[in-house]
Design a protein around this motif. Structure first.
Motif, short mmCIF file in Angstrom:
data_model
loop_
_atom_site.label_atom_id
_atom_site.label_comp_id
_atom_site.label_asym_id
_atom_site.label_seq_id
_atom_site.Cartn_x
_atom_site.Cartn_y
_atom_site.Cartn_z
N TYR A 48 0.82 -1.22 0.00
CA TYR A 48 0.00 0.00 0.00
C TYR A 48 0.85 1.27 0.00
O TYR A 48 0.37 2.35 -0.30
CB TYR A 48 -1.01 -0.01 1.16
CG TYR A 48 -0.39 0.21 2.53
CD1 TYR A 48 -0.43 1.46 3.13
CD2 TYR A 48 0.22 -0.83 3.21
CE1 TYR A 48 0.14 1.67 4.36
CE2 TYR A 48 0.80 -0.63 4.43
CZ TYR A 48 0.76 0.62 5.02
OH TYR A 48 1.33 0.83 6.24
N GLN A 61 5.24 -0.47 12.55
CA GLN A 61 3.85 -0.40 12.09
C GLN A 61 2.89 -0.70 13.24
O GLN A 61 3.06 -0.16 14.32
CB GLN A 61 3.64 -1.34 10.89
CG GLN A 61 4.35 -0.85 9.64
CD GLN A 61 3.70 0.41 9.04
OE1 GLN A 61 2.64 0.84 9.48
NE2 GLN A 61 4.35 1.04 8.09
N SER A 62 1.95 -1.63 13.04
CA SER A 62 0.93 -1.81 14.08
C SER A 62 1.48 -2.41 15.38
O SER A 62 0.76 -2.42 16.38
CB SER A 62 -0.19 -2.70 13.57
OG SER A 62 -1.17 -1.90 12.98
N LYS A 92 1.15 -0.40 18.54
CA LYS A 92 -0.13 -0.13 19.20
C LYS A 92 -0.15 -0.50 20.70
O LYS A 92 -0.68 0.28 21.51
CB LYS A 92 -1.27 -0.80 18.43
CG LYS A 92 -1.54 -0.05 17.11
CD LYS A 92 -2.46 -0.76 16.16
CE LYS A 92 -2.67 0.09 14.90
NZ LYS A 92 -3.27 -0.57 13.78
N PHE A 130 -8.83 -4.35 10.40
CA PHE A 130 -8.12 -3.47 11.34
C PHE A 130 -8.33 -1.99 11.05
O PHE A 130 -8.17 -1.15 11.92
CB PHE A 130 -6.62 -3.80 11.34
CG PHE A 130 -5.90 -3.38 10.09
CD1 PHE A 130 -6.02 -4.13 8.93
CD2 PHE A 130 -5.11 -2.26 10.07
CE1 PHE A 130 -5.37 -3.74 7.77
CE2 PHE A 130 -4.44 -1.87 8.91
CZ PHE A 130 -4.58 -2.62 7.76
N ASN A 150 -6.66 0.35 14.06
CA ASN A 150 -6.21 1.71 13.73
C ASN A 150 -6.93 2.81 14.51
O ASN A 150 -6.29 3.69 15.09
CB ASN A 150 -6.36 1.97 12.23
CG ASN A 150 -5.24 1.31 11.46
OD1 ASN A 150 -4.57 0.43 11.98
ND2 ASN A 150 -5.04 1.73 10.22
N GLU A 207 3.12 7.10 4.45
CA GLU A 207 1.93 6.74 5.25
C GLU A 207 0.94 7.91 5.27
O GLU A 207 -0.25 7.75 5.03
CB GLU A 207 2.32 6.47 6.70
CG GLU A 207 3.02 5.17 6.98
CD GLU A 207 2.09 3.99 7.01
OE1 GLU A 207 0.86 4.19 7.06
OE2 GLU A 207 2.60 2.86 6.97
N ASN A 233 -7.29 6.38 7.39
CA ASN A 233 -7.02 6.80 8.75
C ASN A 233 -7.59 8.20 9.02
O ASN A 233 -8.11 8.46 10.11
CB ASN A 233 -5.52 6.75 9.04
CG ASN A 233 -5.04 5.31 9.20
OD1 ASN A 233 -5.77 4.46 9.72
ND2 ASN A 233 -3.83 5.02 8.73
N TYR A 264 0.32 9.37 15.25
CA TYR A 264 0.12 7.94 14.99
C TYR A 264 1.00 7.48 13.82
O TYR A 264 1.66 6.44 13.90
CB TYR A 264 -1.37 7.67 14.71
CG TYR A 264 -1.63 6.31 14.12
CD1 TYR A 264 -1.45 5.16 14.87
CD2 TYR A 264 -2.03 6.17 12.78
CE1 TYR A 264 -1.67 3.90 14.32
CE2 TYR A 264 -2.26 4.93 12.23
CZ TYR A 264 -2.06 3.79 12.99
OH TYR A 264 -2.27 2.55 12.44
N CYS A 288 4.03 4.64 13.96
CA CYS A 288 4.10 3.46 13.07
C CYS A 288 5.42 3.42 12.33
O CYS A 288 5.86 2.35 11.88
CB CYS A 288 2.98 3.49 12.03
SG CYS A 288 1.35 3.19 12.71
N TYR A 315 -5.04 -8.90 14.09
CA TYR A 315 -6.05 -8.55 13.08
C TYR A 315 -7.23 -9.53 13.15
O TYR A 315 -7.60 -9.95 14.24
CB TYR A 315 -5.42 -8.53 11.67
CG TYR A 315 -4.24 -7.60 11.54
CD1 TYR A 315 -4.38 -6.23 11.76
CD2 TYR A 315 -2.99 -8.06 11.18
CE1 TYR A 315 -3.30 -5.36 11.62
CE2 TYR A 315 -1.90 -7.20 11.04
CZ TYR A 315 -2.07 -5.85 11.27
OH TYR A 315 -1.00 -5.00 11.14
N GLY A 335 2.23 -6.45 12.67
CA GLY A 335 2.18 -5.21 11.90
C GLY A 335 2.40 -5.52 10.43
O GLY A 335 2.98 -6.55 10.10
N VAL A 336 1.95 -4.61 9.56
CA VAL A 336 2.00 -4.90 8.12
C VAL A 336 3.43 -4.93 7.55
O VAL A 336 3.62 -5.31 6.40
CB VAL A 336 1.16 -3.91 7.28
CG1 VAL A 336 -0.31 -4.14 7.47
CG2 VAL A 336 1.55 -2.48 7.55
N1 GLU Z 1 0.43 2.42 9.26
C1 GLU Z 1 -0.50 1.43 9.01
C2 GLU Z 1 -1.89 2.01 8.92
O1 GLU Z 1 -2.29 2.73 9.79
C3 GLU Z 1 -0.44 0.40 10.10
C4 GLU Z 1 -0.91 -0.81 9.51
C5 GLU Z 1 -0.64 -2.01 10.35
O2 GLU Z 1 0.52 -2.36 10.60
O3 GLU Z 1 -1.64 -2.64 10.72
O4 GLU Z 1 -2.60 1.73 8.01
#
Ligand code: GLU
Length: 551
Positions: A151, A187-188, A191, A220, A237, A283, A290, A316, A320, A368, A385-386
């Motif tokens: 993405y 990334q995630s 969180k 997610f 998210n 991002e 988001n 945020y 990430c 997820y 995380g992605v």
């Molecule tokens: N930066 C990504 C987003 O907010 C995080 C995605 C992830 O790792 O789940 O879409």
């Protein structure tokens, strides 16, 4: 074999200074300035005993290499902040080390050597354990399924072959495989840290006035809130944006980010994380969803009063884009495993309650749309995380960081999930392994000999109850039918004494000895006779006669 929970409650080893890092209950948020192993008043006799154990040739000296090797074998590496000072002293020392010198070199952290010599680390046979982890790593390396996240171009360009696994135990024993020193974006997997920081600053009630704690059952980043108009939980998210909005809201954004970096540094034992600016920019530039989530929450008045929503979003994206190596991330996971105290520095970063809440939500929501399945089959708190990041926590035992960029259709690292599957197949790490299956798995917090004696005890117990299912399960998993307990009592003794004919037949079929003698000289035949079980006695005598005739 006892399963993790039981171990967690009872089997923390008795190495005094290390124990003090996790056993003594400390006031939440209390910061401990000194490193673990600080033990200025280590009794002289203790030091002597340890020295004698190291001095295998009884030469009155030990080589520096022997000391380092002993630590290394136990996973205490030379870049460990707890022994950095001692290693410097050791490196500048010429010739072998005497008793007086070892006490001086390891003055403040002698317990690290003591635990190594006395096998008191949480994973006593660390090399054997890491050998098996290495095998799992090699097996998972063959897995090529999945695809890297695309993405944003920065993730799409990542070499998909990269693979790292790192372990840190709650005693700071470490091991790492593959690309463990290559930085990757959290990334995630940021969180849980964002959520924990929000909890530390505002407490559970306030935080959960703005974010739920239920699995969403949705993607997610799905544009959805719970019936109260709040994000479902902090691991998706919307919830993570909400957590970010609550971290130091009164400070300038730069200072807020500095604070997050500072916490990551502390969580990972003092090594600062990196930051991937191109990921951050990318991002932010592609974050329509988001933004939509944040506006949706704003519309529902979900944010705390005076929240600068756009700043929270930016924050945020920054969180990430933090980068760590698997080695660093495993220390973060170990800090959570160690109830919020970093095992490498003995500093409390999060309170027990914060960690409890954080692990609970990682357990139910961290993977997820695979979270329920992961909790069911793997049974451990984790967050993916992605980028292919995966942090797994084995409470009170260790933390794992796994990183492999190819993802499955749900966004989890394919090799990461496979690694976890294999891990819990071999080791009794699943949260509920104490209820079933545990005899078939290894418990690395116990020495092999202890595990064998546990299995013997279980078989003896099953034999005395005549529990054929349990007996056959244990035998199928390698329990020795003629193994005896401390008193020389075998499963056949117990089955005979209790008159369990079916169990006796089963054991005899598997070559159990009808004439094995316990410490008082009694055989299973004697037991059957003494406890008046003539049918069992007859069977055993027939077997003995058969054996005699055959010889
Ligand atoms: N930066 C990504 C987003 O907010 C995080 C995605 C992830 O790792 O789940 O879409």
């Amino acid at each position: 074999m006892t399963a993790p929970q039981a171990i967690r409650a009872t089997n923390k080893k008795n190495c005094p200074p290390l124990q003090s890092t996790k056993r003594k209950s400390r006031a939440p948020n209390q910061t401990v300035k000194s490193a673990p192993g600080v033990n200025a008043a280590e009794p002289k006799e203790q030091i002597e005993k340890v020295f004698r154990a190291l001095d295998r040739r009884n030469a009155g000296v030990v080589s520096a290499q022997a000391i380092i090797d002993t630590l290394k074998k136990n996973g205490i590496l030379i870049d460990d902040p707890r022994i950095r000072h001692s290693i410097l002293k050791l490196n500048s020392h010429t010739g072998p080390v005497t008793l007086a010198q070892i006490a001086d070199i390891f003055d403040a952290n002698f317990s690290l050597i003591e635990c190594a010599v006395k096998d008191r680390y949480i994973v006593p046979q660390f090399s054997a354990f890491t050998g098996e982890i290495n095998n799992i790593f090699d097996e998972c390396m063959q897995v090529k399924d999945g695809a890297v996240a695309d993405y944003i171009p920065q993730l799409a360009r990542i070499d998909p072959e990269q693979f790292a696994v790192a372990i840190t135990t709650t005693d700071g024993q470490r091991a790492a495989y593959g690309d463990f020193d290559t930085p990757y974006c959290v990334q995630s997997s940021c969180k849980p840290v964002n959520y924990a920081m929000a909890l530390e600053q505002h407490g559970e009630e306030f935080v959960h006035g703005h974010v739920g704690r239920e699995p969403s059952g949705r993607g997610f980043n799905e544009l959805a809130l719970n019936p109260k108009g709040l994000p479902h939980n902090p691991m998706i998210n919307a919830g993570a944006i909400m957590s970010c909005s609550m971290i130091d809201p009164e400070m300038p954004l730069a200072d807020r980010f500095d604070h997050v970096v500072q916490i990551w540094t502390k969580l990972s034992g003092g090594s600062p994380p990196g930051f991937n600016n191109s990921v951050f920019l990318s991002e932010k530039a592609t974050a329509d969803r988001n933004f939509a989530l944040a506006y949706f929450m704003q519309e529902k008045r979900a944010f705390p009063k005076n929240t600068n929503m756009l700043e929270a979003l930016d924050f945020y994206f920054q969180a990430c884009s933090i980068e760590v190596t698997a080695r660093q991330m495993s220390v973060v996971a170990a800090t959570l495993a160690n109830s919020g105290v970093c095992p490498m520095t003995n500093e409390r970063i999060f309170s027990n309650d914060t960690v409890k809440n954080c692990l609970s939500l990682m357990y139910s929501c961290g993977m997820y749309d695979f979270s329920g399945e992961f909790a069911f089959t793997i049974g451990l708190p984790a967050k993916s995380g992605v980028s292919g990041a995966l942090m797994v926590v084995i409470p009170q035992v260790m933390g794992f960081a796994i990183w492999s960029p190819r993802l499955d259709e749900l966004g989890n690292s394919v090799r990461g999930v496979e690694f976890c599957r294999k891990l819990v197949e071999r080791f009794s790490f699943h949260n509920y392994d104490n209820i079933s299956n545990h005899a078939t798995k290894k418990d690395p917090t116990k020495r092999e000999a202890q595990q064998r004696s546990d299995q013997t005890y279980q078989l003896i117990n099953a034999a005395s109850l005549g529990d054929i299912n349990e007996i056959s399960r244990l035998v199928a998993h390698g329990a020795e039918v003629n193994a005896a307990d401390y008193d020389g009592r075998t499963p056949l003794h117990l089955a005979a004494a209790e008159g369990r004919l079916e169990a006796v037949d089963y054991l005899l079929l598997r070559q159990a000895e009808p004439t094995a003698k316990d410490r008082w000289g009694a055989t299973p035949i004697d037991d059957a006779k003494r406890h008046r079980h003539p049918d069992v006695e007859k069977r055993l005598r027939a077997r003995r006669a058969g054996l005699c005739a055959a010889t």
